[in-house]
Design an enzyme around this catalytic site. Structure first.
Site, PDB file in Angstrom:
ATOM      1  N   ARG A   1       0.874  -1.183   0.000  1.00  0.00           N
ATOM      2  CA  ARG A   1       0.000   0.000   0.000  1.00  0.00           C
ATOM      3  C   ARG A   1       0.901   1.219   0.000  1.00  0.00           C
ATOM      4  O   ARG A   1       1.685   1.429   0.929  1.00  0.00           O
ATOM      5  CB  ARG A   1      -0.911   0.029   1.231  1.00  0.00           C
ATOM      6  CG  ARG A   1      -1.570   1.384   1.436  1.00  0.00           C
ATOM      7  CD  ARG A   1      -2.626   1.391   2.498  1.00  0.00           C
ATOM      8  NE  ARG A   1      -3.810   0.672   2.063  1.00  0.00           N
ATOM      9  CZ  ARG A   1      -5.012   0.793   2.637  1.00  0.00           C
ATOM     10  NH1 ARG A   1      -5.184   1.591   3.671  1.00  0.00           N
ATOM     11  NH2 ARG A   1      -6.039   0.102   2.193  1.00  0.00           N
TER      12      ARG A   1
ATOM     13  N   HIS B   1      -7.713   0.584  -6.152  1.00  0.00           N
ATOM     14  CA  HIS B   1      -7.915  -0.206  -4.933  1.00  0.00           C
ATOM     15  C   HIS B   1      -8.623  -1.507  -5.340  1.00  0.00           C
ATOM     16  O   HIS B   1      -9.778  -1.759  -4.964  1.00  0.00           O
ATOM     17  CB  HIS B   1      -8.729   0.587  -3.912  1.00  0.00           C
ATOM     18  CG  HIS B   1      -8.636   0.067  -2.512  1.00  0.00           C
ATOM     19  ND1 HIS B   1      -7.828  -1.006  -2.160  1.00  0.00           N
ATOM     20  CD2 HIS B   1      -9.258   0.458  -1.362  1.00  0.00           C
ATOM     21  CE1 HIS B   1      -7.959  -1.236  -0.862  1.00  0.00           C
ATOM     22  NE2 HIS B   1      -8.811  -0.369  -0.360  1.00  0.00           N
TER      23      HIS B   1
ATOM     24  N   GLN C   1     -10.337  -3.988  -2.848  1.00  0.00           N
ATOM     25  CA  GLN C   1     -11.626  -3.491  -2.375  1.00  0.00           C
ATOM     26  C   GLN C   1     -12.730  -3.843  -3.373  1.00  0.00           C
ATOM     27  O   GLN C   1     -13.808  -4.316  -2.997  1.00  0.00           O
ATOM     28  CB  GLN C   1     -11.554  -1.964  -2.188  1.00  0.00           C
ATOM     29  CG  GLN C   1     -12.840  -1.347  -1.695  1.00  0.00           C
ATOM     30  CD  GLN C   1     -13.222  -1.852  -0.309  1.00  0.00           C
ATOM     31  OE1 GLN C   1     -12.420  -1.779   0.604  1.00  0.00           O
ATOM     32  NE2 GLN C   1     -14.439  -2.356  -0.148  1.00  0.00           N
TER      33      GLN C   1
ATOM     34  N   ASP D   1     -17.604   6.837  -0.884  1.00  0.00           N
ATOM     35  CA  ASP D   1     -16.282   6.754  -0.242  1.00  0.00           C
ATOM     36  C   ASP D   1     -15.977   8.136   0.337  1.00  0.00           C
ATOM     37  O   ASP D   1     -16.701   9.106   0.088  1.00  0.00           O
ATOM     38  CB  ASP D   1     -15.229   6.328  -1.294  1.00  0.00           C
ATOM     39  CG  ASP D   1     -13.822   6.163  -0.713  1.00  0.00           C
ATOM     40  OD1 ASP D   1     -13.692   6.031   0.529  1.00  0.00           O
ATOM     41  OD2 ASP D   1     -12.850   6.182  -1.494  1.00  0.00           O
TER      42      ASP D   1
ATOM     43  N   CYS E   1     -16.655   1.658   1.273  1.00  0.00           N
ATOM     44  CA  CYS E   1     -15.447   0.844   1.477  1.00  0.00           C
ATOM     45  C   CYS E   1     -14.877   1.025   2.885  1.00  0.00           C
ATOM     46  O   CYS E   1     -14.102   0.181   3.340  1.00  0.00           O
ATOM     47  CB  CYS E   1     -14.395   1.191   0.438  1.00  0.00           C
ATOM     48  SG  CYS E   1     -13.897   2.916   0.496  1.00  0.00           S
TER      49      CYS E   1
ATOM     50  N   ARG F   1     -13.513  -8.605   2.411  1.00  0.00           N
ATOM     51  CA  ARG F   1     -12.121  -8.370   2.013  1.00  0.00           C
ATOM     52  C   ARG F   1     -11.277  -9.622   2.263  1.00  0.00           C
ATOM     53  O   ARG F   1     -10.456 -10.017   1.433  1.00  0.00           O
ATOM     54  CB  ARG F   1     -11.537  -7.180   2.808  1.00  0.00           C
ATOM     55  CG  ARG F   1     -12.101  -5.822   2.436  1.00  0.00           C
ATOM     56  CD  ARG F   1     -11.646  -5.390   1.060  1.00  0.00           C
ATOM     57  NE  ARG F   1     -10.205  -5.336   0.946  1.00  0.00           N
ATOM     58  CZ  ARG F   1      -9.450  -4.289   1.313  1.00  0.00           C
ATOM     59  NH1 ARG F   1     -10.018  -3.203   1.793  1.00  0.00           N
ATOM     60  NH2 ARG F   1      -8.133  -4.310   1.161  1.00  0.00           N
TER      61      ARG F   1
HETATM   62  N1   CP Z   1     -11.264  -0.099   2.822  1.00  0.00           N
HETATM   63  C1   CP Z   1      -9.974  -0.109   3.213  1.00  0.00           C
HETATM   64  O1   CP Z   1      -9.063  -0.395   2.437  1.00  0.00           O
HETATM   65  O2   CP Z   1      -9.790   0.183   4.532  1.00  0.00           O
HETATM   66  P1   CP Z   1      -8.381   0.415   5.247  1.00  0.00           P
HETATM   67  O3   CP Z   1      -7.825   1.716   4.725  1.00  0.00           O
HETATM   68  O4   CP Z   1      -8.712   0.479   6.705  1.00  0.00           O
HETATM   69  O5   CP Z   1      -7.477  -0.721   4.915  1.00  0.00           O
HETATM   70  N1  NVA Z   2     -10.226   6.550  -1.256  1.00  0.00           N
HETATM   71  C1  NVA Z   2      -9.762   6.209   0.069  1.00  0.00           C
HETATM   72  C2  NVA Z   2      -9.981   4.756   0.313  1.00  0.00           C
HETATM   73  C3  NVA Z   2      -9.620   4.290   1.698  1.00  0.00           C
HETATM   74  C4  NVA Z   2      -9.804   2.808   1.865  1.00  0.00           C
HETATM   75  C5  NVA Z   2      -8.297   6.565   0.203  1.00  0.00           C
HETATM   76  O1  NVA Z   2      -7.525   6.348  -0.742  1.00  0.00           O
HETATM   77  O2  NVA Z   2      -7.909   7.089   1.260  1.00  0.00           O
END
Ligand code: CP
Ligand code: NVA
Length: 292
Positions: free
Chosen positions: A100, A127, A130, A210, A251, A279
């Protein structure tokens, strides 16, 4: 060639269907597979996470493997070692690298040089893990994916893009309603871009939102974003124009009172908490497909 999972576009329709079918099996029997016995999976986090961290870590243990969780600032990456050299070294030890980070190019670079699968656990642009959980949740609810309409309302961001890529592959109509300034850039072919959230939600099987400020966004834009996205809040009124059976998705993490009301987040039409659980099941199926 090594198989990776960076955007979801790596999958074809049949592979996606098989992955979701396997995820349903693993959900029914969470300890029913030892496919990662004594395999180590690197989980590298450059940004915070609750769901991704927990679902990957628990899922890998359930498959008999060992999750090696590191933050990038614990690696020599933080002191200037290249992504390429990191890929070479990790590939000699672990069975897959999940990452990530903000920059999509860093993940592509990792995948170019890794000789083990690389999985994108969220970048500014994508993502895909997700989106797999989103599809499993919709499939559980409706018994199918092809022909469903999902309305995503809010920021044209990573979550919207991945939903459009994988939803399109599954034969869904994915409408994405955003203010002009926050439209999804370089939209996947299947995305139907709109501006009016009510038009997008009209007759939809699911309405999805989101956060208004993502981890890779400039925090100084928060105020401007709050006013731009106000008409895009997922509330009972927006759900009213969707199909009578429509569900609400998010999400997470959520900001009740901003992009979603507490009424919807904790109400009877949400499938948000099962979406968060899913997930783990889809990621286990993905790991089996790439590594197992
Ligand atoms: N939805 C999601 O990816 O959550 P986190 O940022 O908590 O991993
Ligand atoms: N769009 C958000 C998703 C978090 C899971 C981000 O990138 O922060």
């Amino acid at each position: 060639m090594q198989r990776h999972f960076l955007t979801g576009a790596e999958l074809d329709q049949a592979t996606l269907a098989a992955l979701l079918a396997r995820a349903r099996e693993l959900k029914a029997s969470p300890l029913g597979s030892d496919s990662l016995t004594r395999r180590v999976i690197a989980l590298i986090f450059d940004q915070p996470s609750t769901r991704t961290r927990v679902s990957f870590e628990v899922g890998i243990v359930e498959l008999g493997g060992h999750p090696m969780v590191t933050r990038s600032d614990e690696l020599q990456l933080s002191r200037g070692e290249s992504v390429r050299d990191t890929a070479y070294v990790l590939s000699r030890h672990v069975a897959a690298i999940c990452i990530r980070t903000g920059a999509d190019e860093a993940v592509r670079e990792l995948a170019r040089h890794a000789t083990v699968p690389v999985i994108n656990m969220l970048t500014a642009g994508h993502h895909p893990c997700q989106a797999l959980a989103d599809l499993l949740t919709l499939q559980e609810e409706f018994g199918r994916l092809a022909g469903l309409t999902v309305a995503y309302v809010g920021d044209g961001n990573n979550v919207a893009r991945s939903l459009a890529i994988l939803g399109g592959l599954a034969g869904m109509e994915v409408r994405i309603a955003s203010p002009a300034r926050h439209r999804l850039l370089d939209p996947p072919e299947a995305a139907v871009l709109m501006e009016d959230p009510r038009a997008a939600a009209s007759g939809a099987d699911a309405v999805y939102t989101d956060v208004w400020l993502s981890m890779s966004d400039d925090p100084r834009s928060a105020q401007q974003r709050r006013s731009a996205f106000l008409p895009y809040r997922l509330d009972e009124h927006l759900l009213e124009v969707a199909a009578p059976h429509a569900i609400a998705l998010h999400c997470l993490p959520a900001h009740p009172g901003e992009e979603i009301t507490a009424e919807v987040l904790y109400g009877s039409r949400q499938r948000i908490w099962v979406q968060a659980e899913n997930r783990r099941h889809v990621q286990k199926a993905l790991l089996e497909q790439l590594v197992g």
